[in-house]
Design a protein around this motif. Structure first.
Motif, mmCIF file in Angstrom:
data_model
loop_
_atom_site.group_PDB
_atom_site.id
_atom_site.type_symbol
_atom_site.label_atom_id
_atom_site.label_comp_id
_atom_site.label_asym_id
_atom_site.label_seq_id
_atom_site.Cartn_x
_atom_site.Cartn_y
_atom_site.Cartn_z
ATOM 1 N N HIS A 39 -56.509 -30.531 23.156
ATOM 2 C CA HIS A 39 -57.006 -29.537 22.209
ATOM 3 C C HIS A 39 -56.590 -28.116 22.586
ATOM 4 O O HIS A 39 -56.440 -27.267 21.712
ATOM 5 C CB HIS A 39 -58.519 -29.634 22.084
ATOM 6 N N GLU A 40 -56.364 -27.876 23.870
ATOM 7 C CA GLU A 40 -55.926 -26.544 24.301
ATOM 8 C C GLU A 40 -54.477 -26.261 23.917
ATOM 9 O O GLU A 40 -54.044 -25.109 23.917
ATOM 10 C CB GLU A 40 -56.132 -26.357 25.809
ATOM 11 N N THR A 41 -53.729 -27.296 23.536
ATOM 12 C CA THR A 41 -52.329 -27.117 23.144
ATOM 13 C C THR A 41 -52.150 -27.003 21.630
ATOM 14 O O THR A 41 -51.055 -26.712 21.159
ATOM 15 C CB THR A 41 -51.451 -28.281 23.635
ATOM 16 N N VAL A 42 -53.222 -27.237 20.882
ATOM 17 C CA VAL A 42 -53.143 -27.233 19.415
ATOM 18 C C VAL A 42 -53.443 -25.826 18.906
ATOM 19 O O VAL A 42 -54.583 -25.359 18.939
ATOM 20 C CB VAL A 42 -54.128 -28.261 18.812
ATOM 21 N N ARG A 43 -52.419 -25.141 18.442
ATOM 22 C CA ARG A 43 -52.528 -23.767 17.946
ATOM 23 C C ARG A 43 -53.086 -23.770 16.521
ATOM 24 O O ARG A 43 -52.733 -24.632 15.707
ATOM 25 C CB ARG A 43 -51.161 -23.084 17.928
ATOM 26 N N LEU B 215 -58.197 -32.903 11.967
ATOM 27 C CA LEU B 215 -57.004 -32.591 11.183
ATOM 28 C C LEU B 215 -56.860 -31.080 11.182
ATOM 29 O O LEU B 215 -57.836 -30.355 10.957
ATOM 30 C CB LEU B 215 -57.144 -33.066 9.734
ATOM 31 N N ILE B 216 -55.662 -30.604 11.440
ATOM 32 C CA ILE B 216 -55.370 -29.179 11.390
ATOM 33 C C ILE B 216 -54.434 -28.963 10.211
ATOM 34 O O ILE B 216 -53.302 -29.449 10.213
ATOM 35 C CB ILE B 216 -54.705 -28.684 12.690
ATOM 36 N N ASP B 217 -54.926 -28.300 9.192
ATOM 37 C CA ASP B 217 -54.147 -28.068 7.974
ATOM 38 C C ASP B 217 -53.539 -29.373 7.456
ATOM 39 O O ASP B 217 -52.380 -29.418 7.047
ATOM 40 C CB ASP B 217 -53.077 -27.002 8.212
ATOM 41 N N GLY B 218 -54.336 -30.443 7.517
ATOM 42 C CA GLY B 218 -53.924 -31.748 6.997
ATOM 43 C C GLY B 218 -53.175 -32.634 7.971
ATOM 44 O O GLY B 218 -52.918 -33.791 7.664
ATOM 45 N N ASP B 219 -52.810 -32.123 9.142
ATOM 46 C CA ASP B 219 -52.068 -32.917 10.128
ATOM 47 C C ASP B 219 -52.994 -33.413 11.231
ATOM 48 O O ASP B 219 -53.741 -32.617 11.817
ATOM 49 C CB ASP B 219 -50.953 -32.080 10.760
ATOM 50 N N PRO B 220 -52.941 -34.711 11.560
ATOM 51 C CA PRO B 220 -53.811 -35.233 12.612
ATOM 52 C C PRO B 220 -53.443 -34.676 13.991
ATOM 53 O O PRO B 220 -52.272 -34.523 14.323
ATOM 54 C CB PRO B 220 -53.581 -36.746 12.563
ATOM 55 N N VAL B 221 -54.473 -34.396 14.782
ATOM 56 C CA VAL B 221 -54.281 -33.915 16.155
ATOM 57 C C VAL B 221 -53.889 -35.071 17.064
ATOM 58 O O VAL B 221 -53.070 -34.910 17.967
ATOM 59 C CB VAL B 221 -55.565 -33.221 16.663
ATOM 60 N N GLY B 222 -54.481 -36.234 16.827
ATOM 61 C CA GLY B 222 -54.177 -37.403 17.663
ATOM 62 C C GLY B 222 -54.609 -37.175 19.100
ATOM 63 O O GLY B 222 -55.646 -36.582 19.368
ATOM 64 N N ALA B 223 -53.772 -37.612 20.038
ATOM 65 C CA ALA B 223 -54.107 -37.558 21.464
ATOM 66 C C ALA B 223 -53.697 -36.246 22.132
ATOM 67 O O ALA B 223 -53.869 -36.087 23.337
ATOM 68 C CB ALA B 223 -53.442 -38.733 22.182
ATOM 69 N N ARG B 224 -53.155 -35.298 21.371
ATOM 70 C CA ARG B 224 -52.753 -34.019 21.971
ATOM 71 C C ARG B 224 -53.960 -33.303 22.570
ATOM 72 O O ARG B 224 -55.065 -33.360 22.029
ATOM 73 C CB ARG B 224 -52.120 -33.094 20.927
ATOM 74 N N GLY C 46 -56.053 -21.044 8.338
ATOM 75 C CA GLY C 46 -55.972 -22.504 8.422
ATOM 76 C C GLY C 46 -57.317 -23.192 8.272
ATOM 77 O O GLY C 46 -58.369 -22.550 8.154
ATOM 78 N N THR C 47 -57.258 -24.517 8.281
ATOM 79 C CA THR C 47 -58.457 -25.340 8.156
ATOM 80 C C THR C 47 -58.467 -26.413 9.230
ATOM 81 O O THR C 47 -57.470 -27.112 9.434
ATOM 82 C CB THR C 47 -58.515 -26.016 6.768
ATOM 83 N N VAL C 48 -59.609 -26.533 9.902
ATOM 84 C CA VAL C 48 -59.851 -27.611 10.869
ATOM 85 C C VAL C 48 -60.852 -28.555 10.227
ATOM 86 O O VAL C 48 -61.953 -28.146 9.864
ATOM 87 C CB VAL C 48 -60.436 -27.064 12.193
ATOM 88 N N GLU C 49 -60.460 -29.798 10.053
ATOM 89 C CA GLU C 49 -61.363 -30.830 9.522
ATOM 90 C C GLU C 49 -61.914 -31.618 10.699
ATOM 91 O O GLU C 49 -61.153 -32.136 11.531
ATOM 92 C CB GLU C 49 -60.607 -31.795 8.592
ATOM 93 N N VAL C 50 -63.250 -31.702 10.804
ATOM 94 C CA VAL C 50 -63.916 -32.398 11.898
ATOM 95 C C VAL C 50 -64.421 -33.728 11.341
ATOM 96 O O VAL C 50 -65.326 -33.765 10.509
ATOM 97 C CB VAL C 50 -65.089 -31.544 12.436
ATOM 98 N N LEU C 51 -63.812 -34.821 11.803
ATOM 99 C CA LEU C 51 -64.054 -36.148 11.233
ATOM 100 C C LEU C 51 -64.671 -37.101 12.255
ATOM 101 O O LEU C 51 -63.983 -37.623 13.130
ATOM 102 C CB LEU C 51 -62.733 -36.742 10.749
ATOM 103 N N PRO C 52 -65.977 -37.352 12.152
ATOM 104 C CA PRO C 52 -66.607 -38.331 13.035
ATOM 105 C C PRO C 52 -66.076 -39.734 12.713
ATOM 106 O O PRO C 52 -65.506 -39.967 11.633
ATOM 107 C CB PRO C 52 -68.093 -38.242 12.681
ATOM 108 N N PRO C 53 -66.275 -40.671 13.643
ATOM 109 C CA PRO C 53 -65.858 -42.057 13.332
ATOM 110 C C PRO C 53 -66.634 -42.565 12.112
ATOM 111 O O PRO C 53 -67.808 -42.263 11.943
ATOM 112 C CB PRO C 53 -66.276 -42.848 14.574
ATOM 113 N N PHE C 54 -65.935 -43.281 11.275
ATOM 114 C CA PHE C 54 -66.563 -43.841 10.085
ATOM 115 C C PHE C 54 -66.754 -45.327 10.267
ATOM 116 O O PHE C 54 -65.872 -46.012 10.787
ATOM 117 C CB PHE C 54 -65.671 -43.584 8.851
#
Length: 84
Positions: free
Chosen positions: A64-68, A53-62, A73-81
């Motif tokens: 990673h080199e395109t995600v500014r 999640l980047i500032d609360g928004d999911p990155v999804g399938a984008r 800001g905040t990057v949340e790193v979420l392993p599979p639960f």
């Protein structure tokens, strides 16, 4: 470059040995590369399975080199639960 906070959750937190740390990167790909250098070993494997999640928004399938990343800001790193 943008400076912000990367927050690790669950298995990512255990692999990094900390709950959060700063990043200084333009893209998510750059921030993750920095994390892999700082924490060689298990974190790299965990990151390959994570969602972000980047500032609360999911990155999804984008790509990673395109995600500014934004300054402050905040990057949340979420392993599979697991769960049902």
């Amino acid at each position: 470059m943008a400076v912000g906070t990367m927050r690790y959750w669950a298995a990512a937190k255990a692999a990094a040995g900390r709950a959060e740390e700063p990043y200084d990167a333009e893209t998510l790909a750059e921030a993750l590369a920095q994390a892999r250098v700082r924490h060689p070993g298990e974190l790299s494997l965990v990151l390959s399975r994570c969602s972000f999640l980047i500032d609360g928004d999911p990155v999804g399938a984008r790509g990673h080199e395109t995600v500014r990343l934004a300054e402050g800001g905040t990057v949340e790193v979420l392993p599979p639960f697991a769960g049902g």
